[in-house]
Write a protein that holds these residues in place. Structure first.
Motif, PDB file in Angstrom:
ATOM      1  N   TYR A 126       0.831  -1.221   0.000  1.00 29.92           N
ATOM      2  CA  TYR A 126       0.000   0.000   0.000  1.00 29.92           C
ATOM      3  C   TYR A 126       0.863   1.267   0.000  1.00 29.92           C
ATOM      4  O   TYR A 126       0.502   2.260  -0.602  1.00 29.92           O
ATOM      5  CB  TYR A 126      -0.945   0.012   1.206  1.00 29.92           C
ATOM      6  CG  TYR A 126      -1.956  -1.107   1.144  1.00 29.92           C
ATOM      7  CD1 TYR A 126      -3.082  -1.004   0.314  1.00 29.92           C
ATOM      8  CD2 TYR A 126      -1.789  -2.273   1.880  1.00 29.92           C
ATOM      9  CE1 TYR A 126      -4.007  -2.029   0.240  1.00 29.92           C
ATOM     10  CE2 TYR A 126      -2.707  -3.299   1.807  1.00 29.92           C
ATOM     11  CZ  TYR A 126      -3.812  -3.179   0.996  1.00 29.92           C
ATOM     12  OH  TYR A 126      -4.724  -4.200   0.925  1.00 29.92           O
ATOM     13  N   ARG A 127       1.953   1.183   0.713  1.00 32.39           N
ATOM     14  CA  ARG A 127       2.874   2.314   0.761  1.00 32.39           C
ATOM     15  C   ARG A 127       3.569   2.450  -0.586  1.00 32.39           C
ATOM     16  O   ARG A 127       3.960   1.455  -1.187  1.00 32.39           O
ATOM     17  CB  ARG A 127       3.911   1.977   1.844  1.00 32.39           C
ATOM     18  CG  ARG A 127       4.819   3.069   2.242  1.00 32.39           C
ATOM     19  CD  ARG A 127       5.634   2.638   3.444  1.00 32.39           C
ATOM     20  NE  ARG A 127       6.561   1.555   3.143  1.00 32.39           N
ATOM     21  CZ  ARG A 127       6.941   0.649   4.027  1.00 32.39           C
ATOM     22  NH1 ARG A 127       6.489   0.652   5.247  1.00 32.39           N
ATOM     23  NH2 ARG A 127       7.803  -0.291   3.685  1.00 32.39           N
ATOM     24  N   ASP A 128       3.736   3.668  -1.082  1.00 32.65           N
ATOM     25  CA  ASP A 128       4.430   3.835  -2.354  1.00 32.65           C
ATOM     26  C   ASP A 128       5.939   3.875  -2.145  1.00 32.65           C
ATOM     27  O   ASP A 128       6.618   2.905  -2.379  1.00 32.65           O
ATOM     28  CB  ASP A 128       3.914   5.085  -3.077  1.00 32.65           C
ATOM     29  CG  ASP A 128       2.480   4.881  -3.539  1.00 32.65           C
ATOM     30  OD1 ASP A 128       2.282   4.044  -4.431  1.00 32.65           O
ATOM     31  OD2 ASP A 128       1.567   5.511  -2.985  1.00 32.65           O
ATOM     32  N   ARG A 129       6.453   5.015  -1.703  1.00 28.39           N
ATOM     33  CA  ARG A 129       7.891   5.091  -1.435  1.00 28.39           C
ATOM     34  C   ARG A 129       8.148   5.426   0.019  1.00 28.39           C
ATOM     35  O   ARG A 129       7.317   6.046   0.677  1.00 28.39           O
ATOM     36  CB  ARG A 129       8.563   6.141  -2.328  1.00 28.39           C
ATOM     37  CG  ARG A 129       8.729   5.677  -3.754  1.00 28.39           C
ATOM     38  CD  ARG A 129       9.612   6.633  -4.522  1.00 28.39           C
ATOM     39  NE  ARG A 129      11.023   6.571  -4.129  1.00 28.39           N
ATOM     40  CZ  ARG A 129      11.882   5.656  -4.567  1.00 28.39           C
ATOM     41  NH1 ARG A 129      11.486   4.713  -5.402  1.00 28.39           N
ATOM     42  NH2 ARG A 129      13.144   5.681  -4.183  1.00 28.39           N
ATOM     43  N   ILE A 130       9.319   5.015   0.495  1.00 30.45           N
ATOM     44  CA  ILE A 130       9.688   5.323   1.864  1.00 30.45           C
ATOM     45  C   ILE A 130      11.079   5.949   1.854  1.00 30.45           C
ATOM     46  O   ILE A 130      11.908   5.615   1.006  1.00 30.45           O
ATOM     47  CB  ILE A 130       9.649   4.055   2.749  1.00 30.45           C
ATOM     48  CG1 ILE A 130       9.879   4.403   4.213  1.00 30.45           C
ATOM     49  CG2 ILE A 130      10.659   3.010   2.284  1.00 30.45           C
ATOM     50  CD1 ILE A 130       9.519   3.263   5.168  1.00 30.45           C
TER      51      ILE A 130
END
Ligand code: ZN
Ligand code: ZN
Length: 219
Positions: free
Chosen positions: A60-64
């Motif tokens: 779900y997270r795109d970039r970190i």
């Protein structure tokens, strides 16, 4: 004599800090960055990587982006702001992210701390950091997520217990339909919390969720 007693001691080196913060400029300079980041998701890596294990588990997270390794003065610093109630914590956070690049977002928000935990801590570093990054970029800061139940501290749990601990622990308190969101946390342990937050935001209609943390990842 009085100045001898009241000078600010650096939590990194123990010497006097001249910048008015609990970490001196030399110790900030020495904080270690991660050597590489995964090209796909941005998670820190010890070797150059086009994809990594995190890409698969964090869907779900795109970039970190994790600014510093969890070592040296930053370890002390996180402990101080979380558990020792240093009021200068938020000010130092600002200094530490001064040079961080931020992309295009509609809203900057933070991983919420539990109410009772907030009382105990007196300040909430993730929120202080998020508000500062919003000021730096002229992107609006908004509270989006609320905790729906108490959770145990992630660092107290085994790796496989952490996902369950945060499952359904948050809800989305405002309309995020189509919004690009930058979610801020002070420290990331396994990424389970920010992934669960990202899941809630995406399911509520957010078009993009990136995550920024001051420290964490591989040591
Ligand atoms: Zn120092
Ligand atoms: Zn990756």
């Amino acid at each position: 004599m009085l100045s001898e007693i009241f000078y600010l001691k650096c939590i990194g080196c123990g010497y006097r800090s001249e910048n008015g913060l609990p970490i001196c400029d030399d110790c900030i300079e020495e904080l270690e960055k991660h050597p590489h980041e995964c090209e796909s998701c941005g998670y820190p890596s010890n070797i150059p990587a086009k994809v990594c294990g995190m890409c698969k588990s964090a869907v779900y997270r795109d970039r970190i982006r994790i600014a510093y390794k969890y070592k040296g003065a930053i370890r002390q610093f996180i402990k101080e702001i979380k558990f020792a109630y240093r009021v200068t914590g938020a000010k130092t956070l600002k200094k530490l992210v001064e040079n961080e690049m931020i992309g295009d977002y509609d809203i900057i928000s933070d991983v919420p701390s539990h109410y009772s935990r907030k009382l105990r801590r007196l300040n909430h570093p993730a929120q202080g950091l998020a508000e500062h990054m919003a000021n730096l970029t002229n992107i609006k800061y908004a509270k989006i997520l609320t905790r729906t139940r108490r959770t145990e501290y992630q660092y107290k749990l085994k790796k496989n217990e952490r996902h369950v601990n945060v499952m359904n622990a948050f809800s989305c308190a405002r309309d995020v339909d189509g919004l690009r969101i930058l979610l801020i946390d002070d420290i990331i342990t396994t990424g389970s919390t920010t992934e669960e937050c990202s899941r809630i935001l995406k399911c509520s209609g957010a078009s993009k969720v990136d995550v920024f943390a001051l420290t964490g990842g591989h040591t």
